[in-house]
Design an enzyme around this catalytic site. Structure first.
Site, PDB file in Angstrom:
ATOM      1  N   LYS A 257      42.172 -22.836  -7.373  1.00 47.53           N
ATOM      2  CA  LYS A 257      43.379 -23.610  -7.027  1.00 47.53           C
ATOM      3  C   LYS A 257      43.845 -23.295  -5.616  1.00 47.53           C
ATOM      4  O   LYS A 257      44.307 -24.174  -4.897  1.00 47.53           O
ATOM      5  CB  LYS A 257      44.503 -23.354  -8.037  1.00 47.53           C
ATOM      6  CG  LYS A 257      44.236 -24.004  -9.384  1.00 47.53           C
ATOM      7  CD  LYS A 257      45.498 -24.102 -10.198  1.00 47.53           C
ATOM      8  CE  LYS A 257      45.239 -24.811 -11.514  1.00 47.53           C
ATOM      9  NZ  LYS A 257      46.437 -24.873 -12.346  1.00 47.53           N
TER      10      LYS A 257
ATOM     11  N   LYS B  93      34.042 -28.612 -14.693  1.00 48.99           N
ATOM     12  CA  LYS B  93      34.867 -28.772 -15.902  1.00 48.99           C
ATOM     13  C   LYS B  93      35.719 -30.046 -15.809  1.00 48.99           C
ATOM     14  O   LYS B  93      36.258 -30.343 -14.753  1.00 48.99           O
ATOM     15  CB  LYS B  93      35.784 -27.544 -16.017  1.00 48.99           C
ATOM     16  CG  LYS B  93      36.592 -27.473 -17.283  1.00 48.99           C
ATOM     17  CD  LYS B  93      37.728 -26.467 -17.160  1.00 48.99           C
ATOM     18  CE  LYS B  93      38.881 -27.030 -16.352  1.00 48.99           C
ATOM     19  NZ  LYS B  93      40.122 -26.284 -16.417  1.00 48.99           N
TER      20      LYS B  93
ATOM     21  N   LYS C  44      42.512 -32.183 -15.797  1.00 48.06           N
ATOM     22  CA  LYS C  44      43.566 -33.201 -15.720  1.00 48.06           C
ATOM     23  C   LYS C  44      44.073 -33.373 -14.297  1.00 48.06           C
ATOM     24  O   LYS C  44      44.795 -34.311 -14.004  1.00 48.06           O
ATOM     25  CB  LYS C  44      44.705 -32.940 -16.714  1.00 48.06           C
ATOM     26  CG  LYS C  44      45.352 -31.558 -16.692  1.00 48.06           C
ATOM     27  CD  LYS C  44      46.530 -31.523 -17.683  1.00 48.06           C
ATOM     28  CE  LYS C  44      46.584 -30.299 -18.562  1.00 48.06           C
ATOM     29  NZ  LYS C  44      46.842 -29.027 -17.893  1.00 48.06           N
TER      30      LYS C  44
END
Ligand code: TYM
Length: 339
Positions: free
Chosen positions: A115, A198, A201
């Protein structure tokens, strides 16, 4: 009797649209577990703000996730559903555990590295680094024995266990050491457009994820376009070249409840087109009833708010009990005020 059941806690961030990865990796397990465990399921809004959120969207998503929990089959009479920020003990224990978290452990977390890499160095909030300490607080406040999550959360669970052991050895036995609980099939659903990453969302590309609230036509369009390979041979495989077909088979297996062998028998000698059509049918047969229930719930704000209020009350009772023990052990004076 309830008191003899082992406890489970898990949560989902209200950031972005929930995917079939969240459904298969987390929600479906939870629905099973509500029959066997005393369950606490939260909507982790404090975690969501570790990356920038629009306030209106955050409010909407939080409600949406609550409705999706129930629409997926969680029974508010059996489980405790609540919003993390409504139980202030999470932030308090989160801080205490932040103080006990070695920086080296935090910097090692792959979720932080991924992130943080997506943002400019100076704009990465400290919350993103401290995220695992708050997650540990979520789990340890309820003395959870087990935490049902997808594969990507294993490292955070290891961190939680290590931190709980550290606390216990410094201050005496306080926390239950939780076990990770990952589904046998579907612990890591991959992106349809890029099956080596992966399904997430927060990925923006149109053909990456099937969302729980996608229409049957959208589901069909996305799955029929899923990346496969030119080998034209159906089979489970850990070869990255074959990750797309492996992912479709995994989705099919997880949703149909069949064994790997049964799935293989069913598709032996058939083409990718047939496999994709079968996956579309499986996904839509799960999502259609769920969405019908969701569409009712999302318009019943009073009903949802009532569930979340009762959930927060019940959760706070348990959480504050643990937090008070922790405060006493670390040497905080008891608060004698009435608030
Ligand atoms: P989050 O919001 O990213 O995801 C929620 C749950 O969905 C699972 N999941 C997947 N499973 C299989 N395949 C996928 N592609 C996939 N994508 C997501 C996740 O593993 C997770 O179980 N840190 C957590 C939220 C959290 C939490 C907690 C979880 C905060 N506190 C305490 C458990 C206990 C997270 O970001 O999940």
């Amino acid at each position: 009797m309830n008191t003899q059941k082992k406890r489970v806690l898990s949560g989902i961030q209200p950031s972005g649209n929930l995917t079939i990865g969240n459904y298969i990796g987390a929600l479906r397990q939870w629905v099973e577990e509500q029959e066997h465990y005393e369950c606490y399921f939260c909507i982790v809004d404090l975690h969501a703000i570790t990356v920038p959120q629009d306030p209106t969207a955050l409010r909407e998503k939080t409600r949406e996730v609550a409705a999706l929990y129930i629409a997926s089959g969680l029974d508010p009479e059996k489980v405790t559903i609540f919003i993390q920020s409504h139980v202030t003990a999470h932030a308090e224990l989160g801080w205490i555990l932040t103080c006990l978290s070695p920086l080296g452990w935090l910097y090692r977390m792959t979720q932080f590295k991924d992130k943080a890499a997506k943002q400019q160095q100076e704009s990465v909030g400290a919350g993103l680094l401290n995220y695992p300490a708050l997650m540990a607080a979520d789990i340890l406040l309820y003395q959870a024995h087990a935490v049902p999550v997808g594969d990507d959360q294993r490292q955070h669970l290891e961190f939680t266990r290590d931190l709980a052991q550290r606390f216990n050895s410094l201050y005496g036995e306080t926390f239950v050491i939780p076990e990770v609980m990952v589904p046998k099939a579907g612990a890591r659903i991959m992106g349809l457009d890029n099956p080596t990453a992966k399904m997430s969302k927060s990925e923006e590309s149109e053909y990456h994820a099937v969302y729980m609230l996608d229409s049957p036509a959208q589901v069909k369009k996305k799955i029929m376009r899923a990346v496969t390979d030119s080998l034209a041979e159906i089979g489970f495989s850990d070869d990255p070249e074959r990750a797309g077909v492996n992912n479709l088979l995994t989705i099919y297996q997880a949703l149909s409840g069949q064994t790997g062998d049964e799935v293989m028998q069913q598709f032996a000698g058939r083409g990718y087109g047939d496999l994709k059509k079968a996956v579309v049918e499986q996904v839509n047969s799960h999502l259609e009833p769920l969405q019908a229930r969701y569409n009712q719930l999302i318009h019943e704000a009073g009903y949802l708010d009532g569930i979340l209020a009762r959930g927060a009350e019940k959760a706070a009772e348990m959480a504050e009990h643990t937090l008070n023990t922790v405060k006493e052990r670390i040497g905080f004076l008891p608060n004698r005020s009435r608030r």
